[in-house]
Design a protein around this motif. Structure first.
Motif, PDB file in Angstrom:
ATOM      1  N   ARG A   1       0.824  -1.206   0.000  1.00  0.00           N
ATOM      2  CA  ARG A   1       0.000   0.000   0.000  1.00  0.00           C
ATOM      3  C   ARG A   1       0.864   1.266   0.000  1.00  0.00           C
ATOM      4  NH1 ARG A   1      -1.910  -0.671   4.539  1.00  0.00           N
ATOM      5  NH2 ARG A   1      -0.681   0.874   5.691  1.00  0.00           N
ATOM      6  N   GLU A   2       1.838   1.331   0.899  1.00  0.00           N
ATOM      7  CA  GLU A   2       2.632   2.548   1.047  1.00  0.00           C
ATOM      8  C   GLU A   2       3.555   2.783  -0.152  1.00  0.00           C
ATOM      9  OE1 GLU A   2       2.201   4.697   3.413  1.00  0.00           O
ATOM     10  OE2 GLU A   2       0.741   3.470   4.485  1.00  0.00           O
ATOM     11  N   GLY A   3       4.002   1.708  -0.791  1.00  0.00           N
ATOM     12  CA  GLY A   3       4.973   1.858  -1.866  1.00  0.00           C
ATOM     13  C   GLY A   3       4.394   1.793  -3.259  1.00  0.00           C
ATOM     14  N   ARG A   4       3.084   1.946  -3.380  1.00  0.00           N
ATOM     15  CA  ARG A   4       2.444   1.757  -4.692  1.00  0.00           C
ATOM     16  C   ARG A   4       2.918   2.756  -5.746  1.00  0.00           C
ATOM     17  NH1 ARG A   4      -1.101   3.585  -0.944  1.00  0.00           N
ATOM     18  NH2 ARG A   4      -2.091   5.616  -1.267  1.00  0.00           N
ATOM     19  N   ASP A   5       3.419   3.896  -5.339  1.00  0.00           N
ATOM     20  CA  ASP A   5       3.869   4.904  -6.313  1.00  0.00           C
ATOM     21  C   ASP A   5       5.374   4.878  -6.531  1.00  0.00           C
ATOM     22  OD1 ASP A   5       1.248   5.863  -6.679  1.00  0.00           O
ATOM     23  OD2 ASP A   5       1.424   7.175  -4.921  1.00  0.00           O
ATOM     24  N   LEU A   6       6.066   3.960  -5.892  1.00  0.00           N
ATOM     25  CA  LEU A   6       7.519   3.885  -6.026  1.00  0.00           C
ATOM     26  C   LEU A   6       7.918   3.139  -7.296  1.00  0.00           C
ATOM     27  CD1 LEU A   6       8.639   2.967  -2.396  1.00  0.00           C
ATOM     28  CD2 LEU A   6       9.191   5.079  -3.610  1.00  0.00           C
ATOM     29  N   PRO A   7       9.112   3.432  -7.830  1.00  0.00           N
ATOM     30  CA  PRO A   7       9.663   2.584  -8.894  1.00  0.00           C
ATOM     31  C   PRO A   7       9.834   1.160  -8.370  1.00  0.00           C
ATOM     32  CG  PRO A   7      10.925   4.622  -8.668  1.00  0.00           C
ATOM     33  CD  PRO A   7       9.993   4.563  -7.491  1.00  0.00           C
ATOM     34  N   LEU A   8       9.887   0.188  -9.275  1.00  0.00           N
ATOM     35  CA  LEU A   8       9.893  -1.216  -8.885  1.00  0.00           C
ATOM     36  C   LEU A   8      11.005  -1.550  -7.905  1.00  0.00           C
ATOM     37  CD1 LEU A   8       8.836  -4.078  -9.124  1.00  0.00           C
ATOM     38  CD2 LEU A   8      10.270  -4.364 -11.175  1.00  0.00           C
TER      39      LEU A   8
ATOM     40  N   ALA B   1      12.716   0.311  -5.799  1.00  0.00           N
ATOM     41  CA  ALA B   1      12.474   0.908  -4.489  1.00  0.00           C
ATOM     42  C   ALA B   1      11.327   0.204  -3.778  1.00  0.00           C
ATOM     43  CB  ALA B   1      12.163   2.394  -4.642  1.00  0.00           C
ATOM     44  N   ARG B   2      10.315  -0.209  -4.537  1.00  0.00           N
ATOM     45  CA  ARG B   2       9.178  -0.924  -3.953  1.00  0.00           C
ATOM     46  C   ARG B   2       9.633  -2.258  -3.354  1.00  0.00           C
ATOM     47  NH1 ARG B   2       4.971  -2.077  -8.291  1.00  0.00           N
ATOM     48  NH2 ARG B   2       5.769  -0.021  -8.889  1.00  0.00           N
ATOM     49  N   LEU B   3      10.550  -2.941  -4.035  1.00  0.00           N
ATOM     50  CA  LEU B   3      11.060  -4.216  -3.535  1.00  0.00           C
ATOM     51  C   LEU B   3      11.912  -4.031  -2.277  1.00  0.00           C
ATOM     52  CD1 LEU B   3      12.043  -5.908  -6.917  1.00  0.00           C
ATOM     53  CD2 LEU B   3      10.068  -6.441  -5.475  1.00  0.00           C
ATOM     54  N   LEU B   4      12.562  -2.884  -2.170  1.00  0.00           N
ATOM     55  CA  LEU B   4      13.412  -2.607  -1.010  1.00  0.00           C
ATOM     56  C   LEU B   4      12.611  -2.166   0.212  1.00  0.00           C
ATOM     57  CD1 LEU B   4      16.295  -0.627  -2.756  1.00  0.00           C
ATOM     58  CD2 LEU B   4      16.466  -2.915  -1.768  1.00  0.00           C
ATOM     59  N   LEU B   5      11.407  -1.667   0.004  1.00  0.00           N
ATOM     60  CA  LEU B   5      10.650  -1.044   1.095  1.00  0.00           C
ATOM     61  C   LEU B   5      10.403  -1.965   2.285  1.00  0.00           C
ATOM     62  CD1 LEU B   5       9.219   1.413   2.207  1.00  0.00           C
ATOM     63  CD2 LEU B   5       7.181   0.787   0.883  1.00  0.00           C
ATOM     64  N   PRO B   6       9.987  -3.228   2.119  1.00  0.00           N
ATOM     65  CA  PRO B   6       9.793  -4.072   3.306  1.00  0.00           C
ATOM     66  C   PRO B   6      11.058  -4.203   4.154  1.00  0.00           C
ATOM     67  CG  PRO B   6       8.785  -5.085   1.384  1.00  0.00           C
ATOM     68  CD  PRO B   6       9.598  -3.935   0.880  1.00  0.00           C
ATOM     69  N   GLY B   7      12.209  -4.383   3.509  1.00  0.00           N
ATOM     70  CA  GLY B   7      13.461  -4.479   4.252  1.00  0.00           C
ATOM     71  C   GLY B   7      13.802  -3.189   4.967  1.00  0.00           C
ATOM     72  N   VAL B   8      13.523  -2.066   4.329  1.00  0.00           N
ATOM     73  CA  VAL B   8      13.765  -0.767   4.956  1.00  0.00           C
ATOM     74  C   VAL B   8      12.900  -0.611   6.204  1.00  0.00           C
ATOM     75  CG1 VAL B   8      13.373   1.717   4.670  1.00  0.00           C
ATOM     76  CG2 VAL B   8      14.598   0.432   2.905  1.00  0.00           C
ATOM     77  N   LEU B   9      11.628  -0.928   6.088  1.00  0.00           N
ATOM     78  CA  LEU B   9      10.724  -0.804   7.235  1.00  0.00           C
ATOM     79  C   LEU B   9      11.164  -1.696   8.390  1.00  0.00           C
ATOM     80  CD1 LEU B   9       7.342  -0.727   5.303  1.00  0.00           C
ATOM     81  CD2 LEU B   9       8.215   1.104   6.775  1.00  0.00           C
ATOM     82  N   MET B  10      11.522  -2.939   8.082  1.00  0.00           N
ATOM     83  CA  MET B  10      11.953  -3.845   9.144  1.00  0.00           C
ATOM     84  C   MET B  10      13.263  -3.378   9.773  1.00  0.00           C
ATOM     85  SD  MET B  10      10.799  -7.663   7.868  1.00  0.00           S
ATOM     86  CE  MET B  10      11.058  -7.498   6.100  1.00  0.00           C
ATOM     87  N   THR B  11      14.167  -2.835   8.968  1.00  0.00           N
ATOM     88  CA  THR B  11      15.423  -2.298   9.513  1.00  0.00           C
ATOM     89  C   THR B  11      15.140  -1.156  10.479  1.00  0.00           C
ATOM     90  OG1 THR B  11      16.663  -2.918   7.524  1.00  0.00           O
ATOM     91  CG2 THR B  11      17.618  -1.192   8.922  1.00  0.00           C
ATOM     92  N   MET B  12      14.239  -0.273  10.105  1.00  0.00           N
ATOM     93  CA  MET B  12      13.880   0.844  10.980  1.00  0.00           C
ATOM     94  C   MET B  12      13.255   0.362  12.277  1.00  0.00           C
ATOM     95  SD  MET B  12      12.454   3.388   7.977  1.00  0.00           S
ATOM     96  CE  MET B  12      11.504   4.400   9.095  1.00  0.00           C
ATOM     97  N   HIS B  13      12.252  -0.510  12.166  1.00  0.00           N
ATOM     98  CA  HIS B  13      11.557  -0.998  13.361  1.00  0.00           C
ATOM     99  C   HIS B  13      12.503  -1.722  14.315  1.00  0.00           C
ATOM    100  CE1 HIS B  13       7.628  -1.435  10.785  1.00  0.00           C
ATOM    101  NE2 HIS B  13       7.903  -0.171  11.070  1.00  0.00           N
ATOM    102  N   LEU B  14      13.225  -2.707  13.770  1.00  0.00           N
ATOM    103  CA  LEU B  14      14.012  -3.585  14.626  1.00  0.00           C
ATOM    104  C   LEU B  14      15.261  -2.899  15.161  1.00  0.00           C
ATOM    105  CD1 LEU B  14      13.582  -6.941  12.673  1.00  0.00           C
ATOM    106  CD2 LEU B  14      12.181  -5.966  14.508  1.00  0.00           C
ATOM    107  N   SER B  15      15.860  -2.013  14.366  1.00  0.00           N
ATOM    108  CA  SER B  15      17.023  -1.265  14.862  1.00  0.00           C
ATOM    109  C   SER B  15      16.610  -0.333  15.986  1.00  0.00           C
ATOM    110  CB  SER B  15      17.666  -0.476  13.715  1.00  0.00           C
ATOM    111  OG  SER B  15      18.167  -1.332  12.722  1.00  0.00           O
ATOM    112  N   TRP B  16      15.496   0.362  15.797  1.00  0.00           N
ATOM    113  CA  TRP B  16      15.007   1.283  16.830  1.00  0.00           C
ATOM    114  C   TRP B  16      14.673   0.507  18.102  1.00  0.00           C
ATOM    115  CZ3 TRP B  16      11.532   2.986  20.324  1.00  0.00           C
ATOM    116  CH2 TRP B  16      11.432   4.361  20.565  1.00  0.00           C
ATOM    117  N   GLY B  17      13.947  -0.617  17.933  1.00  0.00           N
ATOM    118  CA  GLY B  17      13.581  -1.417  19.091  1.00  0.00           C
ATOM    119  C   GLY B  17      14.784  -1.992  19.810  1.00  0.00           C
ATOM    120  N   ALA B  18      15.773  -2.478  19.054  1.00  0.00           N
ATOM    121  CA  ALA B  18      16.985  -3.018  19.668  1.00  0.00           C
ATOM    122  C   ALA B  18      17.754  -1.931  20.403  1.00  0.00           C
ATOM    123  CB  ALA B  18      17.868  -3.675  18.606  1.00  0.00           C
ATOM    124  N   GLY B  19      17.801  -0.745  19.823  1.00  0.00           N
ATOM    125  CA  GLY B  19      18.467   0.363  20.493  1.00  0.00           C
ATOM    126  C   GLY B  19      17.776   0.731  21.790  1.00  0.00           C
ATOM    127  N   PHE B  20      16.445   0.741  21.768  1.00  0.00           N
ATOM    128  CA  PHE B  20      15.692   1.047  22.988  1.00  0.00           C
ATOM    129  C   PHE B  20      16.013   0.020  24.072  1.00  0.00           C
ATOM    130  CE2 PHE B  20      12.155   0.985  25.881  1.00  0.00           C
ATOM    131  CZ  PHE B  20      11.740   2.306  25.971  1.00  0.00           C
TER     132      PHE B  20
END
Length: 345
Positions: free
Chosen positions: A309-316, A318-337
């Protein structure tokens, strides 16, 4: 018509009215910003602001040509002042720049942010008309590579970074915090400037103290500042890991700021680790523990579905990279906390 005094003792008016306008000091601190520094400073100096404008740049120890670029820019631009930030920490550099600034209206810009030509005029107008101590708007990530474009979408989405108005938008009005900000010097000095113990989250912590002192922090979605996202997986993971560590520090110092928004990433990390551990044990000894894999599996499926849903307007790519980017953000932030507060090294 709103009036106030500038640092020289004269009076100024809102930029769209007749008469003199207040002087403005744009301040920033940089370290290892060779990639974006010249463009960032150039955009500031190209502002259409009608009154006196200066740029104060604090430079920390860098591993690239940041200091050289800053000195070359200052050599040809009299409105640019360069000061040293020997500690290298962001809040120390911001405070050094503020102390060196000549004017009473202080507009913060970041070393990899890009301001539009009318930004200073607009932010000063809102600062004066609102009566707030600090005003700011939305951080607008501007990716250029496929990876940066994926990060830009993640950083503008509630799925990636939560629902803070300065990331995702909202109505104009009082807010807990804003991106960068434009300040009245008297309010800033009254609360003691930036807390130099905060290597990250110093904006949020400063705005908290301003609000506790009875001042207003004002958000206006019309104030938009471009931001160049981190350009690699390692840089992104480091950024969010450190941000998580400092959010832990904020909540320890100010327990009333705890919220589900900040507790969700560390909870997700704990759930995923526990689920994987249970699944591994279940594969060898206790089969029913394989159900633990539902937790990490459900998380991955949820992120992938949200990415569609969030990446529907991205080039292909970037769209393929988006799930990994989101998980990196979530898990890195959580691990840091979970890792806990970071200290000066």
């Amino acid at each position: 018509m709103s009036r106030m005094s500038d640092a020289s003792g004269g009076s100024g008016t809102v930029p769209d009215g007749p008469g003199p306008v207040p002087g403005v000091s744009v301040f920033l601190t940089v370290r290892n910003e060779e990639r974006d520094l010249a463009e960032s400073v150039g955009r500031i100096l190209e502002q259409d602001y009608a009154g006196p404008l200066e740029v104060v740049l604090a430079v920390g120890p860098s591993n690239d040509r940041t200091a050289e670029i800053a000195e070359k820019l200052a050599a040809v631009e009299p409105r640019l002042t360069v000061v040293d930030n020997p500690a290298g920490w962001t809040p120390a550099g911001l405070n050094a720049a503020i102390r060196a600034a000549r004017h009473d209206l202080l507009v913060r810009v970041d070393g990899h942010s890009h301001v539009e030509a009318g930004y200073v005029s607009r932010v000063v107008r809102v600062l004066i008309s609102s009566g707030a101590a600090n005003v700011g708007g939305i951080m607008v990530p501007e990716g250029r590579t496929a990876f940066e474009k994926a990060v830009a979408v993640a950083m503008s989405s509630p799925l990636g970074i939560g629902s803070a108005p300065f990331h995702t938008g909202g109505r104009a009005g009082p807010a807990d915090s804003v991106y960068l900000g434009a300040f009245r010097r008297d309010a800033l000095e009254a609360v003691g400037l930036y807390d130099e113990e905060y290597l990250r989250a110093q904006d949020w912590e400063l705005n908290y103290r301003l609000r506790q002192a009875g001042h207003t922090v004002w958000f206006d979605p019309a104030l938009r500042v471009g931001y160049r996202p981190r350009g690699s997986w390692r840089q992104l993971a480091t950024q969010f890991f450190r941000s998580g560590r400092w959010r832990n520090h904020v909540m320890r110092q100010y327990p009333d700021t705890a919220s589900l928004r900040y507790l969700a990433p560390p909870a997700a990390v704990c759930g995923i680790v526990a689920g994987i551990a249970a699944g591994v044990v279940g594969a060898f000894t206790t089969p029913w523990l394989l159900w633990g894999l539902v937790v990490p599996g459900g998380y991955v499926l949820g992120v992938v579905a949200g990415s569609l849903r969030e990446g529907r307007d991205l080039p292909l790519r970037a769209r393929l990279l988006l799930p990994g980017v989101l998980m990196t953000m979530h898990l890195s932030w959580g691990a840091g906390f979970l890792r806990g507060p970071e200290r000066h090294s």
